[in-house]
Design a protein around this motif. Structure first.
Motif, short mmCIF file in Angstrom:
data_model
loop_
_atom_site.label_atom_id
_atom_site.label_comp_id
_atom_site.label_asym_id
_atom_site.label_seq_id
_atom_site.Cartn_x
_atom_site.Cartn_y
_atom_site.Cartn_z
N UNK A 106 2.51 8.72 -40.57
CA UNK A 106 2.03 9.20 -39.27
C UNK A 106 2.71 8.46 -38.12
N UNK A 107 2.88 7.14 -38.29
CA UNK A 107 3.25 6.31 -37.14
C UNK A 107 4.73 5.93 -37.08
N UNK A 108 5.38 5.85 -38.24
CA UNK A 108 6.68 5.17 -38.26
C UNK A 108 7.82 6.06 -38.77
N UNK A 109 8.98 5.90 -38.13
CA UNK A 109 10.21 6.47 -38.68
C UNK A 109 10.88 5.39 -39.54
N UNK A 110 11.87 5.83 -40.32
CA UNK A 110 12.58 4.86 -41.16
C UNK A 110 13.12 3.72 -40.29
N UNK A 111 12.86 2.49 -40.72
CA UNK A 111 13.37 1.33 -39.98
C UNK A 111 12.41 0.84 -38.89
N UNK A 112 11.37 1.59 -38.60
CA UNK A 112 10.36 1.09 -37.67
C UNK A 112 9.62 -0.08 -38.31
N UNK A 113 8.86 -0.80 -37.48
CA UNK A 113 8.25 -2.04 -37.97
C UNK A 113 6.74 -2.04 -37.85
N UNK A 114 6.11 -2.75 -38.76
CA UNK A 114 4.69 -3.06 -38.62
C UNK A 114 4.57 -4.57 -38.78
#
Ligand SMILES: Cc1ncc(COP(=O)(O)O)c(C=O)c1O
Length: 393
Positions: A106-114
């Motif tokens: 829902x929140x992240x594209x590839x390479x996004x961070x948490x």
């Protein structure tokens, strides 16, 4: 040929090899890593799973976020905990791990961070990597009580940060997030469009009455897009039944937009079985008998652990408020891995702190699920290992 979502090296580490060899060789040891409640000697009502056989389950009528009766049952369970969540704001998942995956999609594209707490739950490595999300750490500090190092959260945030994860109470530190910490996280996250994901699977397992009621709860917040995760796995000790949930909180326009998209993500997989949804209300109600046994045992074991580790000892039980685990700080006379291997030879298995990403050594993580007499025996073997040795080191 294979994606980099799975590791390139599957060779077992020294510890795994030693445990396998001990089991294969029939060496008996006290397992203080046990995390499976169905193997820990609790008395499960024999007909607990009978509701799964309800004939209404013979009819398939898919519903992306889950059948309303089950979502209402989860909302009622939040009510029991003093948290008000409308059933329309609840999405069912196959487990908490499944919930994480839905939220990362829902929140992240590839390479996004948490941003994830350290020390914490080892599965975050795989959960993030399998969804092509990068995990960056923030710190939990211990000064008597554990607390979120808010400056480390700010340092970890980049333009690609999509969510901050909190685990309350945390595995293995047993610390509940406070309202004040959530206020501070919300003030950092909301203006930057970062969501907060709160894993509350252990929320019912407090060591002192009132700890859970005093904790900050994500689903009741209106100031930041937030997601609270829970599931039957811990709340009623039924990991094999596979039912979890996400409660969505935050400003209405964001929560509604999130639910609309979550509906599409969940609809694509439809991972939650119909029988478990139809049985949810009964499982939550009848499972309370299991929850109270687990809650009684983990609290008693934590108190017993504090009592058997005297103030004069070179070992120290870190302060913990809830959950299924305790942390024992021990002298660093050898590496944690060597220590755990030696303890295994002495007939007790514990997890090393590095497994949970403790920033320094030496810590042992002890499951509080085993029956009281086993825990006492196992811990006395650990303490015996250090008797007098710190003076010779
Ligand atoms: C903090 C935490 N979250 C989630 C889970 C997994 O829950 P589930 O079985 O619902 O996927 C665990 C399991 O140990 C856990 O420790």
């Amino acid at each position: 040929m294979f994606s980099s979502r799975t590791p390139s090296n599957f060779a077992p580490n020294r510890l795994t090899k030693a445990v396998r060899a001990a089991r294969a060789g029939g060496q008996s040891f006290i397992d203080l890593t046990e995390s499976n409640p169905t193997r820990a000697g609790f008395d499960y009502p024999q007909d607990l799973l009978a509701p799964l056989g309800d004939a209404r389950g013979l009819r398939y009528a898919p519903s992306s976020l889950g059948v309303m009766a089950a979502r209402e049952a989860v909302a009622a369970d939040y009510q029991r905990q003093g948290v008000s969540v409308p059933p329309e704001r609840i999405a069912l998942t196959a487990s908490t791990s499944d919930g994480y995956s839905m939220l990362f999609k829902l929140l992240a594209d590839a390479g996004d961070e948490v941003i994830v707490p350290r020390p914490s739950y080892p599965l975050f490595d795989h959960l993030t990597r399998l969804d092509l999300v990068t995990a960056r750490d923030y710190d939990l500090d211990v000064h008597g009580d554990w607390a979120i190092d808010i400056a480390s959260v700010e340092r970890a945030i980049t333009p690609r940060t999509r969510a901050v994860l909190v685990v309350s109470p945390n595995n293995p530190t047993g610390s509940y997030v406070t309202d004040d910490e959530l206020d501070r996280l919300a003030a950092i996250c909301a203006p930057r469009g970062i969501a907060i994901i709160a894993d509350e699977v252990f929320v019912d397992y407090e060591f002192e009455p009132g700890a859970s009621r005093r904790a900050g709860r994500m689903a009741s917040r209106r100031d930041v897009l937030s997601f609270a995760l829970g599931g039957l796995s811990k709340s009623v000790g039924l990991p094999q039944v596979k039912l979890g949930w996400i409660a969505v909180g935050g400003p209405n326009h964001l929560a509604d937009a999130a639910l609309e998209r979550l509906e599409l993500v969940c609809d694509t997989y439809l991972a939650v079985s119909t029988p478990v949804q139809l049985a949810a209300a009964e499982l939550l109600a009848q499972g309370a008998a299991v929850r109270s046994q687990i809650a009684g045992r983990v609290a008693a074991n934590y108190r017993a652990l504090q009592a058997v580790v005297p103030a004069s000892s070179s070992c120290r039980v870190l302060k913990s408020a809830g959950g299924w685990y305790a942390v024992l700080q021990v002298p660093s006379l050898e590496s944690e891995e060597d220590l755990v291997l030696r303890l295994l030879e002495d007939g007790v298995l514990t997890h090393p702190g590095y497994f949970f990403d403790f920033p320094r050594e030496s810590f042992l993580i002890i499951s509080l699920l085993p029956p009281e007499y086993l825990l006492a025996d196992g811990v006395s073997r650990v303490l015996r290992h250090f008797d007098g040795r710190e003076n010779r080191a």
